[in-house]
Design an enzyme around this catalytic site. Structure first.
Site, mmCIF file in Angstrom:
data_model
loop_
_atom_site.group_PDB
_atom_site.id
_atom_site.type_symbol
_atom_site.label_atom_id
_atom_site.label_comp_id
_atom_site.label_asym_id
_atom_site.label_seq_id
_atom_site.Cartn_x
_atom_site.Cartn_y
_atom_site.Cartn_z
ATOM 1 N N GLU A 24 -22.109 -2.987 -6.521
ATOM 2 C CA GLU A 24 -21.658 -2.218 -7.691
ATOM 3 C C GLU A 24 -21.679 -0.720 -7.412
ATOM 4 O O GLU A 24 -21.563 0.074 -8.329
ATOM 5 C CB GLU A 24 -22.569 -2.526 -8.885
ATOM 6 C CG GLU A 24 -22.559 -3.968 -9.320
ATOM 7 C CD GLU A 24 -21.185 -4.414 -9.818
ATOM 8 O OE1 GLU A 24 -20.746 -5.494 -9.416
ATOM 9 O OE2 GLU A 24 -20.562 -3.647 -10.577
ATOM 10 N N ARG A 64 -1.668 11.861 8.625
ATOM 11 C CA ARG A 64 -0.246 12.135 8.849
ATOM 12 C C ARG A 64 0.108 13.573 8.516
ATOM 13 O O ARG A 64 1.179 14.061 8.879
ATOM 14 C CB ARG A 64 0.640 11.172 8.073
ATOM 15 C CG ARG A 64 0.593 11.306 6.585
ATOM 16 C CD ARG A 64 1.375 10.205 5.929
ATOM 17 N NE ARG A 64 2.803 10.360 6.080
ATOM 18 C CZ ARG A 64 3.571 11.138 5.336
ATOM 19 N NH1 ARG A 64 3.011 11.905 4.401
ATOM 20 N NH2 ARG A 64 4.876 11.195 5.508
ATOM 21 N N ASP A 76 8.284 14.314 1.435
ATOM 22 C CA ASP A 76 7.509 13.219 0.855
ATOM 23 C C ASP A 76 7.665 13.163 -0.655
ATOM 24 O O ASP A 76 7.820 14.203 -1.295
ATOM 25 C CB ASP A 76 5.998 13.473 1.118
ATOM 26 C CG ASP A 76 5.587 12.994 2.492
ATOM 27 O OD1 ASP A 76 6.401 12.329 3.160
ATOM 28 O OD2 ASP A 76 4.459 13.285 2.896
ATOM 29 N N PRO A 123 -14.226 3.389 -8.224
ATOM 30 C CA PRO A 123 -13.230 3.193 -9.274
ATOM 31 C C PRO A 123 -13.279 4.309 -10.319
ATOM 32 O O PRO A 123 -12.323 4.565 -11.025
ATOM 33 C CB PRO A 123 -13.639 1.857 -9.921
ATOM 34 C CG PRO A 123 -14.668 1.254 -9.051
ATOM 35 C CD PRO A 123 -15.250 2.336 -8.224
HETATM 36 N N1 JFH Z 1 -9.654 2.770 -6.711
HETATM 37 C C1 JFH Z 1 -10.726 1.915 -6.502
HETATM 38 C C2 JFH Z 1 -11.892 2.173 -5.756
HETATM 39 C C3 JFH Z 1 -12.645 1.036 -5.854
HETATM 40 C C4 JFH Z 1 -13.991 0.828 -5.291
HETATM 41 C C5 JFH Z 1 -14.524 1.760 -4.394
HETATM 42 C C6 JFH Z 1 -15.791 1.600 -3.897
HETATM 43 C C7 JFH Z 1 -16.560 0.502 -4.313
HETATM 44 C C8 JFH Z 1 -17.880 0.093 -4.042
HETATM 45 C C9 JFH Z 1 -18.090 -1.085 -4.740
HETATM 46 N N2 JFH Z 1 -16.956 -1.394 -5.436
HETATM 47 C C10 JFH Z 1 -16.816 -2.556 -6.300
HETATM 48 C C11 JFH Z 1 -17.047 -2.179 -7.747
HETATM 49 C C12 JFH Z 1 -17.719 -1.012 -8.066
HETATM 50 C C13 JFH Z 1 -17.900 -0.671 -9.435
HETATM 51 C C14 JFH Z 1 -17.422 -1.509 -10.415
HETATM 52 C C15 JFH Z 1 -17.606 -1.128 -11.863
HETATM 53 N N3 JFH Z 1 -18.827 -1.792 -12.358
HETATM 54 C C16 JFH Z 1 -18.884 -1.721 -13.822
HETATM 55 C C17 JFH Z 1 -20.363 -1.836 -14.144
HETATM 56 C C18 JFH Z 1 -21.097 -1.323 -12.911
HETATM 57 C C19 JFH Z 1 -20.042 -1.087 -11.876
HETATM 58 C C20 JFH Z 1 -16.743 -2.658 -10.078
HETATM 59 C C21 JFH Z 1 -16.548 -2.981 -8.706
HETATM 60 C C22 JFH Z 1 -16.005 -0.444 -5.197
HETATM 61 C C23 JFH Z 1 -14.724 -0.287 -5.691
HETATM 62 N N4 JFH Z 1 -12.004 0.142 -6.615
HETATM 63 N N5 JFH Z 1 -10.833 0.699 -6.993
#
Ligand code: JFH
Length: 250
Positions: free
Chosen positions: A119, A161, A176, A92
Site C-alpha cells: 500500500e 528521450r 510532440d 496514485p
Molecule cells: N498512477 C499510479 C501510480 C500507482 C502506484 C504507484 C506506486 C505504488 C506502490 C504501491 N501501489 C499500489 C497501491 C498503492 C496505494 C493504493 C491506495 N490505497 C488506498 C488505501 C491505502 C492505499 C492502492 C494501490 C502503487 C501504485 N498506481 N497508479
C-alpha cells in the site's frame, strides 16, 4: 544523467537495458543503477513490510530498509561525483506526470526512483528525505497499479528521450503532443508511409501534393479534429495565437 532505482523487483527494470534507454546507457548519456531493497534487510525473511497503524487493508513498506537503502544510494552517488539528487516517488496520489514535468526532470543531473509495492511506503521515509532534497511524488494516470515499477519505466522513457542526442536526427520531440509551441499542445494527427495504396486504402492527396503550406494546414486541422474528439480539455489550454502565426506562414 544518473538514475538510481530501489525496488523489490529489480528484474522488472530489465527493459531499461533495451531500446532508447538501453542505447542512451550504452552511449554513456545515462548511468542507471538498479538496487534490490532487500539488500538492506537483515532478517532471515528479508522483511520489507508490516501491518498498517490504524488498521486497514494490505501492508505498508517499513522505514528502515528504505532509509538504509537511500542513505547508501546517496552516499555512493556523491562519492562518484553525482550532484543535486531528486527523489521520484511513484504513487496514485501524486501530482500528474506530464510532458512539462518530463522536461523539467530531464534537466536534472540525478534522479532516485523509489517504486513501492503493497500500500506504499511509511510516510516518514518521504518526510525524512524531503527535508534534504527535492521530492517529486508523481502519478502516471488515474488508475491504480500494484506497484511503482511500471511508473519508473514510463517516467524514465519520457525523460531519456528528451536528453540531448538521445533521439536521432530522424526523430524529434519538437512536435510532440503536449510539447508547448509546436502544435500548441494538441494531439498528433494521423501519419502515413509507403506503399501509397494498401488493401485499397490510399493516402490523403494533400500529403502527395508537395505543397508544404497546405500540408502543414492539413496536419494542424487533423490535430485539432483529433484533439477535439479525444481531449477537448486540451483545446481550452492551447494557444490559438500559435495558429494565427502558423496560418500567416502557410
Ligand atoms: N498512477 C499510479 C501510480 C500507482 C502506484 C504507484 C506506486 C505504488 C506502490 C504501491 N501501489 C499500489 C497501491 C498503492 C496505494 C493504493 C491506495 N490505497 C488506498 C488505501 C491505502 C492505499 C492502492 C494501490 C502503487 C501504485 N498506481 N497508479
Amino acid at each position: 544523467m544518473r538514475l538510481d532505482v530501489v525496488t523489490i523487483f529489480p528484474e522488472y527494470l530489465e527493459p531499461l537495458n533495451v531500446s532508447l534507454v538501453g542505447k542512451a546507457r550504452a552511449r554513456g548519456q545515462l548511468n542507471v543503477h538498479v538496487h534490490d531493497l532487500r539488500s538492506w534487510t537483515h532478517d532471515r525473511h528479508h522483511t520489507v513490510d508490516d501491518t498498517p497503524y490504524g488498521g486497514g487493508p494490505g501492508m505498508v513498506m517499513k522505514t528502515d530498509p528504505w532509509g538504509d537503502a537511500l542513505d547508501s544510494v546517496l552516499a555512493d552517488g556523491y562519492e562518484t561525483g553525482a550532484r543535486e539528487p531528486a527523489l521520484i516517488v511513484p504513487t496514485p496520489s501524486g501530482r500528474p506526470f506530464t510532458q512539462e514535468l518530463a522536461v523539467h526532470l530531464s534537466e536534472r543531473p540525478w534522479l532516485i526512483f523509489t517504486p513501492a509495492r503493497y500500500e506504499g511506503i511509511d510516510r516518514r521515509v518521504v518526510d525524512e528525505y524531503a527535508a534534504r532534497i527535492p521530492v517529486y511524488e508523481v502519478s502516471i494516470g488515474d488508475y491504480v497499479l500494484a506497484g511503482g515499477e511500471a511508473a519508473v519505466l514510463v517516467v524514465t522513457e519520457a525523460v531519456a528521450r528528451l536528453l540531448p542526442g538521445v533521439l536521432g536526427n530522424a526523430e524529434s520531440h519538437r512536435d510532440d503532443s503536449f510539447a508547448p509551441g509546436a502544435m500548441a499542445g494538441l494531439l498528433e494527427g494521423p501519419v502515413y508511409t509507403k506503399p501509397p495504396v494498401w488493401r485499397d486504402r490510399g493516402i490523403p492527396e494533400v500529403l502527395l501534393s508537395g505543397h508544404h503550406g497546405r500540408i502543414a494546414r492539413w496536419r494542424r486541422d487533423e490535430a485539432l479534429r483529433r484533439t477535439t474528439a479525444n481531449r477537448p480539455d486540451l483545446i481550452e489550454r492551447c494557444d490559438p495565437r500559435a495558429f494565427d502565426k502558423k496560418d500567416r506562414e502557410m
